[in-house]
Design an enzyme around this catalytic site. Structure first.
Site: not given
Ligand code: GLN
Length: 523
Positions: A87, A162, A186
């Site tokens: 990532k 994400s 994410s």
């Molecule tokens: N979707 C969540 C957010 O927008 C989680 C993001 C993440 O785990 N990096 O904060």
């Protein structure tokens, strides 16, 4: 005789086994992965678009060195020669690291994250960097400054976020393994909506050194894979104590690989599985709930005792998260000031003050979601509001931790649907931040408490034929429980389905697929 087969379909464990047996080389595996990326990944305009950067030459060079070492009879680590995607939030020396943001466009870190160092020491060819929501804020990859990743099950739909790039790369057979990060879901939510396996280890289980920080008290790197055992192999290769991360766990990490192997052949007699009453019901898609209920039946058939547990404060977890995360993020992102690295805008004017350059750069370099959270976090931390907002959120965090402690008195692992819905269509939730945030309602509590969580496929929802996920949660530092129970469940579900769920992804079938011939494989 040699047989023609698609090497990208092999899992990581199988790749390692076949390389050890001399049936396939790492160069062949990497070439197959690169050809697959070439065939399906496309661009921001079309294709899966899981990758922001492909490191073909570097990956091939590592593969070659592994093949040579093997031929010379050198002892090799378990995952040597197995390609891995990373990532783009993870610092990679010599490879761009953008975090899905314009503000870091073109930045090439001068150092490796600890987990990358470990993957290099494990001699895994790194295929490149995967797409993500900018600064890991989002649940769809639509917030990437470089265009979204598409879900291999349906190219009109989101792959989660994400870490949608990592999940989609694995689901589309572009990589057998990928590294993700999970601050609120994410890794797990993208796994759920792409029909793959994703694990958020215990907080501190994998070093944060070299991760571009989103919310330091919540961030955790972990594996994305197509099977529980493959996830365990990557988890083990990346994890363990790191003196460069002050929150890294000391002591021996649980043996997740042994747990995954045991689980696949064993039963669940004596295991208490807790159904979390608050994670389900209203707001959860019917097909997601139906597949979840069936998976719980399978756990019961495997010998587990299923009990209901209550976690009354989970309903406040999302609200607390959206104060704690923006607070930490607003502070972490202050370093993107145009002075040290990354984008710089507006310094052509000799009269421009440093403040004007910073302001112009941050205006141009950050997207709307990032700005929204910086503003929110700055406000929550400001004098006069700190106690009311940030302070209250920290108190809720403690209550969530107590709920977990009470639930784990009664159950060894907890289960819930991973995400309330299957993959939604692009644009569906883009204008409604609250609707986007609700994707993580079931995953966020684990981050607040630091406990480990896994998502694995539970089946296809009836409404849309798209994958749904079941989430397993375990107490801190009991990550091995996730792998034992997850592998037991996975083995039984695969029996039911008569093979992997991903074999049924319609969009994957319509991609042109190259015919790759291997040498030395039995006919
Ligand atoms: N979707 C969540 C957010 O927008 C989680 C993001 C993440 O785990 N990096 O904060």
């Amino acid at each position: 005789m040699s047989t023609s087969r698609d090497l990208t379909r092999l899992g990581a464990a199988q790749m390692a086994e076949e390389m050890a047996a001399g049936d396939v080389s790492s160069v062949e595996l990497v070439e197959a992965a690169l050809a697959r990326i070439d065939a399906v990944d496309g661009s921001a305009e079309a294709g899966v678009h899981a990758f922001l950067h492909v490191a073909a030459d570097e990956a091939l060079a590592v593969a070659r060195s592994v093949d040579e070492a093997r031929a010379a009879g050198e002892p090799l680590p378990a995952l040597a020669g197995v390609p891995v995607a990373v990532k783009d939030v993870v610092a990679t020396r010599g490879m761009p690291t953008t975090v899905g943001s314009r503000i870091l466009e073109g930045w090439v870190p001068p150092y490796d994250a600890t987990l990358v160092e470990r993957l290099r020491a494990a001699r895994t060819p790194l295929l490149g960097k995967t797409n993500m929501d900018e600064f890991a804020m989002g649940s769809s990859t639509e917030h990437s400054a470089y265009g979204p990743t598409r879900n291999p099950w349906d190219l009109e739909r989101i792959p989660g976020g994400s870490g949608g790039g990592s999940a989609a790369a694995v689901a589309a057979y572009e990589a057998p393994l990928a590294v993700g990060t999970d601050t609120g879901g994410s890794i797990r939510q993208p796994a759920a909506v792409t029909g793959t396996v994703g694990v958020k280890p215990t907080y501190g289980g994998v070093s944060r050194y070299g991760l571009v920080a989103l919310a330091s008290s919540l961030d955790q790197a972990g594996p994305c894979a197509r099977s529980v055992l493959d996830a365990a192999l990557l988890h083990a290769a990346m994890g363990g104590h790191d003196p460069r991360d002050s929150t890294s766990l000391a002591g021996r990490a649980p043996d997740v690989v042994a747990a995954a192997r045991d689980g696949a052949t064993g039963d669940l007699a004596g295991v208490r599985v807790g159904l979390v009453r608050e994670l389900g019901g209203e707001g959860y898609q019917a097909g997601v709930q139906a597949r979840f209920a069936e998976a719980v039946d399978v756990l019961r058939e495997a010998g587990a005792e299923v009990v209901e547990v209550s976690a009354p404060h989970f309903r406040y977890a999302l609200a607390a998260y959206y104060l704690i995360l923006p607070s930490e993020a607003s502070s972490n992102l202050a370093k993107f000031d145009a002075m040290r690295y990354g984008l710089r805008v507006g310094d052509g004017d000799p009269q421009a003050t440093a403040e004007a350059v910073m302001s112009a750069t941050r205006e141009a370099g950050f997207g709307d979601e990032v700005k929204r959270r910086i503003v929110l976090g700055t406000y929550a931390l400001s004098a006069g509001y700190y106690d009311a907002y940030y302070g209250s959120a920290q108190k809720v965090r403690t209550l969530v931790q107590r709920d977990f402690a009470a639930a784990f008195e009664r159950a060894d692992v907890l289960v819930s649907p991973t995400a309330p819905t299957t993959a939604f269509r692009f644009g569906d939730k883009l204008d409604d931040p609250m609707a986007m945030y609700l994707n993580d309602v079931a995953t966020i509590p684990a981050n607040l408490a630091g406990v480990p969580g896994m998502s694995l496929p539970s089946g296809l929802a009836d409404e849309d034929g798209l994958p749904a996920g079941i989430q397993l949660l375990a107490p801190a530092q009991a990550d091995d429980r996730l792998y034992r129970v997850g592998a037991a469940l996975e083995a039984r579900l695969l029996d039911r389905w008569g093979g992997p769920l991903l074999d049924r992804a319609p969009a994957l079938g319509s991609f042109p697929r190259r015919d790759l011939t291997t040498t030395g494989a039995p006919a």
